[in-house]
Scaffold this active site. Sequence first.
Site, PDB file in Angstrom:
ATOM      1  CG  ASP A 112      -2.625   7.613  -0.090  1.00  0.00           C
ATOM      2  OD1 ASP A 112      -1.638   8.469  -0.064  1.00  0.00           O
ATOM      3  OD2 ASP A 112      -3.286   7.206  -0.813  1.00  0.00           O
ATOM      4  CG  ASP A 126      -1.646   1.468   1.477  1.00  0.00           C
ATOM      5  OD1 ASP A 126      -2.330   1.771  -0.145  1.00  0.00           O
ATOM      6  OD2 ASP A 126      -2.357   1.307   2.296  1.00  0.00           O
TER       7      ASP A 126
HETATM    8 MG   LIG Z   1      -3.428   2.894   3.179  1.00  0.00          MG
END
Ligand SMILES: [Mg+2]
Length: 255
Positions: free
Chosen positions: A4, A2
């Site tokens: 963010d 991932d």
């Molecule tokens: Mg995230």
Amino acid sequence: MDLDGVVWLGHQPVPGSADALADRVALGERVVFCTNNSSERGVDKAATLVDHGLAPGVEVVTSADAVARLVDPSWRVLCLGGIGLREVLAEVAAEVVDASDGPGSVGVDAVVVGLAREVDYARIDHAARAVRDGAVFLASNDDATFPADDGLHPGCGAIVAAVRTAAGVDPVVAGKPHRPMADLLRERLPGGGVVVGDRPDTDGRLAAALGWPFVLVLSGVTRPDDLPVDVPTACVAPDLATAVAALDDWLPRGS
Ligand SMILES: [Mg+2]
């Protein structure tokens, strides 16, 4: 991997993440970044990763890529989303009209909703109208929020909810943790992998959908007070730099 809440928070890098990943890439491991953020272009994200010290050629998959797989090449598509989504749709659809173009919403085959910072009443109206008139309703993702350096901001799911409420129709959702994104990742990484993320509801459920281990990091949305979470975790770590050392225990053999 991932982005963010793992590699950065808004525009602030999470300390140590880029260096830890660069070390793994140097060992010949393949890192695919997977983000539900569809508003920016994948190439811009890749450039930002390079700015953070990660090698050129890094792979980035966004929820725009996942939702585009659901679009038929013959379709006229109404897009309520950012530049990243519009550009990907333009590559796969016969025609893309913007949700701000009122008359353009007549006769569209599909409505695709992503995170649109310029969202307003007229755009929601045009999108909901087209869905009510029979257009296929697709959403890049249904995240309620996304993290930035000043806290949580409304996510794509908040805009999707507005169109869904006005149209009375549920969308097909493409991004994490839903099946279109899982199918895309399975094709990219047929040997399997490990999912690293900060959100049990998206990253953790994606890992479960893939049948891969989930490494939860606490540098984003999930705080220590939120533990334990309601999805299986292979490892919980304060941040990626700490988690990356444990990846050897969880990576599939030969990857
Ligand atoms: Mg995230």
